[in-house]
Enzyme design. Structure first.
Site, PDB file in Angstrom:
ATOM      1  N   LYS A 229       0.835  -1.214   0.000  1.00 51.58           N
ATOM      2  CA  LYS A 229       0.000   0.000   0.000  1.00 51.58           C
ATOM      3  C   LYS A 229       0.864   1.256   0.000  1.00 51.58           C
ATOM      4  O   LYS A 229       1.826   1.345   0.757  1.00 51.58           O
ATOM      5  CB  LYS A 229      -0.871   0.027   1.259  1.00 51.58           C
ATOM      6  CG  LYS A 229      -1.789  -1.163   1.396  1.00 51.58           C
ATOM      7  CD  LYS A 229      -2.464  -1.184   2.764  1.00 51.58           C
ATOM      8  CE  LYS A 229      -1.493  -1.383   3.891  1.00 51.58           C
ATOM      9  NZ  LYS A 229      -2.172  -1.605   5.204  1.00 51.58           N
ATOM     10  N   THR A 262      -6.626  10.272   8.091  1.00 49.00           N
ATOM     11  CA  THR A 262      -6.262   8.988   7.476  1.00 49.00           C
ATOM     12  C   THR A 262      -5.924   7.922   8.519  1.00 49.00           C
ATOM     13  O   THR A 262      -5.394   6.874   8.183  1.00 49.00           O
ATOM     14  CB  THR A 262      -5.050   9.152   6.531  1.00 49.00           C
ATOM     15  OG1 THR A 262      -3.989   9.734   7.283  1.00 49.00           O
ATOM     16  CG2 THR A 262      -5.368  10.013   5.341  1.00 49.00           C
ATOM     17  N   GLY A 264      -6.317   4.823  10.456  1.00 50.95           N
ATOM     18  CA  GLY A 264      -7.143   3.621  10.312  1.00 50.95           C
ATOM     19  C   GLY A 264      -7.400   3.201   8.870  1.00 50.95           C
ATOM     20  O   GLY A 264      -8.187   2.279   8.621  1.00 50.95           O
ATOM     21  N   THR A 265      -6.736   3.834   7.900  1.00 51.23           N
ATOM     22  CA  THR A 265      -6.979   3.454   6.493  1.00 51.23           C
ATOM     23  C   THR A 265      -6.562   2.006   6.214  1.00 51.23           C
ATOM     24  O   THR A 265      -7.249   1.275   5.506  1.00 51.23           O
ATOM     25  CB  THR A 265      -6.208   4.374   5.517  1.00 51.23           C
ATOM     26  OG1 THR A 265      -4.893   4.561   6.019  1.00 51.23           O
ATOM     27  CG2 THR A 265      -6.879   5.716   5.354  1.00 51.23           C
ATOM     28  N   GLY A 266      -5.436   1.608   6.798  1.00 47.69           N
ATOM     29  CA  GLY A 266      -4.924   0.248   6.546  1.00 47.69           C
ATOM     30  C   GLY A 266      -5.856  -0.810   7.124  1.00 47.69           C
ATOM     31  O   GLY A 266      -6.166  -1.809   6.468  1.00 47.69           O
ATOM     32  N   CYS A 267      -6.303  -0.586   8.370  1.00 51.15           N
ATOM     33  CA  CYS A 267      -7.213  -1.542   9.035  1.00 51.15           C
ATOM     34  C   CYS A 267      -8.492  -1.649   8.213  1.00 51.15           C
ATOM     35  O   CYS A 267      -9.029  -2.739   7.982  1.00 51.15           O
ATOM     36  CB  CYS A 267      -7.571  -1.054  10.435  1.00 51.15           C
ATOM     37  SG  CYS A 267      -6.150  -0.646  11.451  1.00 51.15           S
TER      38      CYS A 267
HETATM   39  N1  LIG Z   1      -4.915  10.458   1.303  1.00 51.88           N
HETATM   40  C1  LIG Z   1      -5.330   9.330   0.734  1.00 51.88           C
HETATM   41  N2  LIG Z   1      -6.165   9.364  -0.330  1.00 51.88           N
HETATM   42  C2  LIG Z   1      -6.603   8.238  -0.931  1.00 51.88           C
HETATM   43  N3  LIG Z   1      -6.254   7.007  -0.516  1.00 51.88           N
HETATM   44  C3  LIG Z   1      -5.419   6.886   0.543  1.00 51.88           C
HETATM   45  C4  LIG Z   1      -4.912   8.033   1.226  1.00 51.88           C
HETATM   46  N4  LIG Z   1      -4.113   7.601   2.249  1.00 51.88           N
HETATM   47  C5  LIG Z   1      -4.131   6.247   2.204  1.00 51.88           C
HETATM   48  N5  LIG Z   1      -4.890   5.809   1.169  1.00 51.88           N
HETATM   49  C6  LIG Z   1      -5.168   4.426   0.799  1.00 51.88           C
HETATM   50  O1  LIG Z   1      -5.571   3.754   1.985  1.00 51.88           O
HETATM   51  C7  LIG Z   1      -5.155   2.412   1.954  1.00 51.88           C
HETATM   52  C8  LIG Z   1      -4.316   2.113   3.197  1.00 51.88           C
HETATM   53  O2  LIG Z   1      -2.986   2.468   2.900  1.00 51.88           O
HETATM   54  P1  LIG Z   1      -1.912   3.047   3.901  1.00 51.88           P
HETATM   55  O3  LIG Z   1      -2.422   4.297   4.518  1.00 51.88           O
HETATM   56  O4  LIG Z   1      -0.658   3.104   3.121  1.00 51.88           O
HETATM   57  O5  LIG Z   1      -1.855   1.878   4.983  1.00 51.88           O
HETATM   58  P2  LIG Z   1      -1.599   1.949   6.550  1.00 51.88           P
HETATM   59  O6  LIG Z   1      -2.802   2.620   7.137  1.00 51.88           O
HETATM   60  O7  LIG Z   1      -1.463   0.527   6.906  1.00 51.88           O
HETATM   61  O8  LIG Z   1      -0.379   2.778   6.741  1.00 51.88           O
HETATM   62  C9  LIG Z   1      -4.401   2.240   0.639  1.00 51.88           C
HETATM   63  O9  LIG Z   1      -5.270   1.749  -0.365  1.00 51.88           O
HETATM   64  C10 LIG Z   1      -3.946   3.658   0.322  1.00 51.88           C
HETATM   65  O10 LIG Z   1      -3.672   3.857  -1.041  1.00 51.88           O
HETATM   66  C1  LIG Z   2      -4.987  -0.982  17.703  1.00 48.92           C
HETATM   67  C2  LIG Z   2      -4.403  -0.474  16.438  1.00 48.92           C
HETATM   68  N1  LIG Z   2      -4.317  -1.274  15.362  1.00 48.92           N
HETATM   69  C3  LIG Z   2      -3.808  -0.811  14.210  1.00 48.92           C
HETATM   70  C4  LIG Z   2      -3.366   0.490  14.079  1.00 48.92           C
HETATM   71  C5  LIG Z   2      -2.768   1.011  12.778  1.00 48.92           C
HETATM   72  O1  LIG Z   2      -3.519   2.031  12.181  1.00 48.92           O
HETATM   73  P1  LIG Z   2      -2.876   3.213  11.313  1.00 48.92           P
HETATM   74  O2  LIG Z   2      -1.635   2.671  10.663  1.00 48.92           O
HETATM   75  O3  LIG Z   2      -3.886   3.590  10.279  1.00 48.92           O
HETATM   76  O4  LIG Z   2      -2.579   4.313  12.284  1.00 48.92           O
HETATM   77  C6  LIG Z   2      -3.477   1.308  15.214  1.00 48.92           C
HETATM   78  N2  LIG Z   2      -3.051   2.587  15.170  1.00 48.92           N
HETATM   79  N3  LIG Z   2      -3.997   0.809  16.381  1.00 48.92           N
HETATM   80 MG   LIG Z   3      -2.744   4.763   6.936  1.00 54.31          MG
END
Ligand SMILES: Nc1ncnc2c1ncn2[C@@H]1O[C@H](COP(=O)(O)OP(=O)(O)O)[C@@H](O)[C@H]1O
Ligand SMILES: Cc1ncc(COP(=O)(O)O)c(N)n1
Ligand SMILES: [Mg+2]
Length: 548
Positions: A229, A262, A264-267
């Site tokens: 991602k 943003t 919690g986007t990954g979860c």
């Molecule tokens: N500002 C944003 N606009 C659109 N999509 C986003 C944005 N930030 C993250 N994403 C998308 O959200 C999803 C989670 O990615 P990411 O944020 O890299 O993961 P994590 O939360 O695990 O760090 C991916 O599909 C990423 O492309």
């Molecule tokens: C309990 C828990 N699980 C997962 C994430 C990761 O989330 P993010 O990478 O979007 O901050 C978090 N911050 N807290």
């Molecule tokens: Mg994220």
């Protein structure tokens, strides 16, 4: 930076779990009779289920709790609910967390994680297990053992290691069990760039090509699919993720939404993938739906303010706030859909005694790849009815339907998008109303207009009139030179329009302009006795030209 995860129990809880068990087991075993209202519902439910079984896709999330409610278990439950899946939860850790970061972590004892897994998996039919924060080697091992004992249809592993705020959520020693034990059981693994780098011993990931290499290397640990991602590649104007199935790399692009929300986007992404898999989707489709969902949720939540920290949560249930038509879940626009663009005209339909629906049906039968309803003098109610009927035809044949100028009609019939001219509402305003999932096109005659369309978030531009036309009054003709100038300046795909017919369409495509994706045709399709025959003929001309 949060303290390293520690195992502990709150002092106000009974000092031994056996006291708690005693309390539970001394409570009356027989459940109280349901109140009259509940009984009535049960009867209704029972008679309904006799007629129709209602499957409820079930995701079990094995993750940490986020007291701030934006990530972890809380995000997972909301994401699954938003996509119509049931979500049970095994809590691996309780975090004290807010929009500023992680202030503390209590890890749930391993044996109690095993007990939660056992309770859910032994009783309920779980379709997909999704993992988030797995704080220690022991926890990963307990999970692997439970999954061997109770196999499920799919396993989605989000290898959460460090929160976006920079706090450690999983001991670095878990890296090896992730790689050696859990990944081999996974249907998909979804690391962000930092996690991918840690899994691969610290390689640097700066470009999409680095992300591809990382996906390929992580695939070798044994998962069936990998999604690296790119949310954290902040310098990129797109949010690009790389999907790898062992053979092919697919880049998934989304508009990068400008927002602080943003967390919690990954979860959320992983839970959406799990929900779609639980419904029976293929992996690529599940990932596409999940990505569209995150993009839409961020778009609808971009200006919300909650908490004082740098990273706010977003609204997973945004669909409850907007009318159903405002929500785009269809895969995003593909420029090749502009190839043969049929634009209807109310005057011509009247002249030939056709309804709008008949005209659209015929154009699709002839091979149109996208349709626009351009009804300048229909009554609103009549137009909306026709647009709804056309939507049904277009949906069943997978051809996008756009509405000229009338954003209200597009919203009311849930059309795939809107095409606007220079004197209509701006593409920026249309985007605000339609959301990110819809297609927006703008008519442009100059490089400056093409640049503005890009700035406003349009998906394509229509450029013309290329030849003199009778469908638009006072419309200056650009000719090939004007078309070329605009195409070369445009960052968006272009469809040529204006006086295009069977005898000149080939010459337009032969200009060989890379972003000129097709032709838009009005009279040459609709001001003729047979729309099907004319469309078919035009399609074969275009196909033959693009082959040569
Ligand atoms: N500002 C944003 N606009 C659109 N999509 C986003 C944005 N930030 C993250 N994403 C998308 O959200 C999803 C989670 O990615 P990411 O944020 O890299 O993961 P994590 O939360 O695990 O760090 C991916 O599909 C990423 O492309
Ligand atoms: C309990 C828990 N699980 C997962 C994430 C990761 O989330 P993010 O990478 O979007 O901050 C978090 N911050 N807290
Ligand atoms: Mg994220």
């Amino acid at each position: 930076m949060a303290a390293a995860p520690q195992q502990s129990v709150h002092p106000s809880l009974p000092s031994s779990t056996s006291t708690l068990r005693l309390l539970i087991s001394s409570s009356p075993r027989r459940p109280p009779p349901p109140p009259p209202r509940a009984r009535r519902y049960n009867r209704l439910a029972a008679s309904a289920s006799a007629a129709r079984e209602m499957p409820w896709p079930h995701v079990l999330t094995v993750a940490g709790s986020d007291s701030g409610g934006g990530a972890g278990i809380q995000a997972d439950i909301k994401a699954c609910a938003a996509l119509g899946a049931y979500c049970s939860s095994v809590v691996t850790a309780v975090t004290a967390q807010n929009t500023a970061g992680v202030q503390g972590i209590h890890v749930v004892p391993e044996e109690f994680i095993r007990e939660q897994l056992n309770s859910v998996l032994s009783d309920m039919s779980v379709d997909v297990v999704k993992t988030g924060m797995l704080p220690s080697i022991g926890v990963v091992r307990v999970l692997c053992e439970s999954l061997k004992k109770f196999p499920v249809k799919a396993l989605v592993v989000d290898p959460v290691m460090v929160s976006t705020s920079g706090d450690i959520l999983s001991e670095s020693s878990t890296l090896s069990v992730y790689r050696d034990e859990l990944f081999a059981m996974a249907d998909i693994v979804t690391p962000n760039v930092k996690e991918a780098s840690r899994l691969l011993g610290g390689v640097s990931l700066r470009t999409v090509s680095d992300m591809r290499n990382a996906a390929e290397s992580i695939y070798k640990f044994g998962p069936k699919h990998v999604l690296v991602k790119g949310g954290d590649m902040l310098e990129s104007s797109d949010a690009t993720d790389v999907f790898f199935d062992g053979k092919e790399f697919i880049e998934l692009h989304a508009h990068r939404i400008k927002t602080h929300n943003t967390h919690g986007t990954g979860c959320t992404l992983a839970s959406c993938i799990a929900s779609e898999l639980a419904k029976g989707a293929t992996m690529l489709h599940a990932v596409q739906v999940a990505k569209n969902f995150v993009e839409s949720a961020l778009h609808h939540s971009k200006d919300l303010v909650i908490g004082n920290g740098p990273q706010g949560p977003f609204d997973h249930l945004f669909k409850l706030k907007c009318p159903p038509y405002n929500v785009g879940s269809q895969p995003s626009f593909k420029p090749d859909q502009l190839f043969l663009y049929a634009v209807t005209d109310s005057g011509m339909n009247k002249k030939w005694g056709r309804s709008i629906k008949e005209a659209v049906q015929a154009a699709i039968e002839g091979g149109a790849t996208i349709v626009q309803l351009r009804e300048k003098d229909s009554e609103t109610r009549e137009f909306l009815e026709a647009a709804k009927a056309c939507m049904e035809i277009c949906k069943s044949s997978g051809v996008p339907l756009l509405i000229n100028d009338r954003v209200d009609i597009a919203l009311a019939c849930n059309a795939d998008g809107v095409h606007v001219g220079q004197s209509d509402m701006s593409a920026h305003e249309v985007r605000e109303l339609l959301g990110p999932g819809k297609i927006i096109g703008v008519s442009c005659k100059t490089p400056a207009q093409a640049q503005q369309a890009w700035n406003d978030g349009a998906d394509y531009i229509g450029c013309g009139g290329v030849f003199p036309t009778s469908t638009k009054a006072n419309n200056p003709t650009l000719g090939f030179d004007g078309l070329k100038t605009v195409c070369l300046a445009s960052k968006l795909p272009v469809v040529a329009i204006g006086g295009i017919n069977a005898s000149n369409a080939g010459s337009v495509m032969e200009l060989g302009l890379p972003n000129l994706k097709g032709v838009a045709v009005v009279s040459a399709l609709f001001d003729r006795p047979s729309v099907v025959a004319e469309t078919r003929n035009m399609k074969s001309i275009l196909t033959n030209t693009s082959r040569t």
